[in-house]
Enzyme design. Structure first.
Site, PDB file in Angstrom:
ATOM      1  N   GLY A 209       0.833  -1.207   0.000  1.00 44.96           N
ATOM      2  CA  GLY A 209       0.000   0.000   0.000  1.00 44.96           C
ATOM      3  C   GLY A 209       0.858   1.243   0.000  1.00 44.96           C
ATOM      4  N   ASN A 210       0.283   2.360   0.394  1.00 45.24           N
ATOM      5  CA  ASN A 210       1.033   3.608   0.467  1.00 45.24           C
ATOM      6  C   ASN A 210       0.501   4.445   1.626  1.00 45.24           C
ATOM      7  OD1 ASN A 210      -1.220   5.323  -0.590  1.00 45.24           O
ATOM      8  ND2 ASN A 210      -0.849   4.087  -2.446  1.00 45.24           N
ATOM      9  N   HIS A 211       1.058   5.636   1.807  1.00 44.63           N
ATOM     10  CA  HIS A 211       0.766   6.455   2.985  1.00 44.63           C
ATOM     11  C   HIS A 211      -0.410   7.411   2.802  1.00 44.63           C
ATOM     12  CE1 HIS A 211       4.336   4.999   4.979  1.00 44.63           C
ATOM     13  NE2 HIS A 211       5.106   5.391   3.976  1.00 44.63           N
ATOM     14  N   ALA A 277      -4.693   7.394  -4.440  1.00 45.96           N
ATOM     15  CA  ALA A 277      -3.314   6.934  -4.648  1.00 45.96           C
ATOM     16  C   ALA A 277      -3.375   5.409  -4.806  1.00 45.96           C
ATOM     17  CB  ALA A 277      -2.435   7.330  -3.477  1.00 45.96           C
TER      18      ALA A 277
END
Length: 402
Positions: A209-211, A277
């Site tokens: 995943g991402n932030h 995102a």
């Protein structure tokens, strides 16, 4: 977590009239109507009602001394912060200063700095209200777009009967309700917004995943809804809870889930905002059980996820608008321009991780908008709620040109 800032922000300025006592009831009514209120007072206003009273009721500090360092530093910020500035009561003296631009108190400093609509509710004796100077000043203020909340007929402080009583707090709040209703310039528009990250499963406990927090996308969904649009918000894993009667939240986890829901709502949407995102890759194989740590290294084979913006860009109709986002770390401008053309965007919002206070998890953002005609518009660092307003305003300008 509820998304903050989904309240109209009112800057209430109180000037030196006996009617200042009504400010306590006015602030209370504004707060009950779910407005966020900040209060300014002229020095003479503090002779009629205390700053402590208004601070307690508004739950915010009251500014009254323009010469204090804090007030002077904040007068521009307050002028930018507000959705609406209301001067109530407005004395004949204050109205004259509004016309001439005399800036000898915090109220006038904020009035001249305000980018939001401004209204004023006069309060004075009958003869002052009818005097040719006052009438001329009201006409000049009207010509400049400052809204009048008319004084009412009744018994005045002098004992005379006639016009000059400040409008009752209930009337002022009703005026604001009607003003905000008229500001819904996107009534009838259907919008689709994707927001937040996607998580691609490795096993039952791990993911790629991402932030992303989803703050920017949620702010956009709320701004669109506040201005009259019906919004379908497809939101990836996020702690945010954007609450608005015109925002329908659809929670997803993976890129495929986001793509399928976005495709479902795309056809009926006039505006599509791709602010999510989305993870670019996912594991080819998802393990049914937690992978045990049995060696010093581990190799996971990845495959591309659905490019939601590109795929829906291929389905875009001539009367649809697509807005994309680009978060870059290098070659930001050229990458954003390339993405604009490749994915059939009408506008792309660039933010860079190189800019302090921009990017994931911040409450602020610094963006540049790129358009098809190679034009761009740059903005300074500001709250994501303010950035959302800028993006929606740019969309409206773009829509009106086409």
């Amino acid at each position: 977590m509820t998304v903050p800032g989904n309240k109209k922000k009112i800057l209430l300025a109180v000037t030196g009239s006996i009617a200042a006592y009504k400010a306590a009831h006015l602030v209370r009514l504004m707060v009950k109507n779910d407005y966020e209120v900040r209060v300014l007072m002229t020095k003479s206003a503090t002779s009629f009602i205390s700053a402590v009273t208004l601070s307690t009721l508004s739950k915010n500090e009251v500014y009254s001394d323009i010469h204090s360092e804090e007030a002077w530093n904040n007068h521009v910020e307050l002028g930018l912060w507000a959705d609406y500035m209301v001067i109530a009561p407005a004395t004949a003296n204050t109205m004259a200063k509004m016309v001439t631009g005399i800036t000898d108190n915090i109220v006038m400093a904020c009035f001249l700095s305000a980018r939001c609509p401004v209204a004023y509710a006069p309060a004075m004796d009958l003869d002052m209200y009818k005097h040719s100077s006052t009438v001329a000043n009201m006409q000049l203020l009207e010509d400049r777009g400052v809204k009048l909340i008319p004084a009412e007929y009744g018994e005045l402080a002098s004992g005379l009967i006639g016009e000059g009583r400040m409008a009752e707090p209930e009337q002022i709040v009703q005026f604001l309700r009607e003003e905000f209703e008229q500001q819904k310039d996107l009534s009838g528009l259907k919008a689709l917004v994707t927001a937040g990250p996607t998580y691609e499963h490795i096993d039952p406990v791990r993911f790629i995943g991402n932030h992303s927090s989803g703050k920017m996308g949620c702010a956009l969904a709320l701004e669109l809804a506040e201005r009259g649009a019906q919004v379908e918000l497809v939101l990836g894993p996020s702690k945010l809870d954007p609450v608005h009667p015109s925002v329908h939240v659809h929670r997803v986890t993976t890129a495929l889930e986001m793509y399928e829901l976005a495709k479902q709502y795309h056809t009926s949407s006039n505006l599509v905002v791709f602010s999510a995102a989305v993870a670019d890759y996912r594991p080819k194989k998802v393990f049914a059980q937690k992978v045990k740590k049995e060696s010093d290294d581990m190799t996971i084979e990845l495959e591309k996820t659905e490019d939601i913006a590109y795929e829906l860009g291929q389905l875009k109709k001539s009367d649809q608008f697509h807005i994309g986002f680009a978060l870059e770390t290098n070659n930001a401008s050229s990458n954003a321009q390339s993405k604009l053309e490749r994915k059939a965007f009408d506008m792309i919002v660039l933010n860079s991780l190189q800019d302090k206070g921009a990017g994931f998890n911040h409450d602020t953002n610094k963006v540049s908008l790129f358009f098809k005609n190679n034009k761009r518009k740059d903005f300074e660092l500001k709250s994501k709620l303010a950035v959302a307003k800028d993006i929606v305003n740019a969309f409206i300008e773009l829509k009106e040109k086409n």
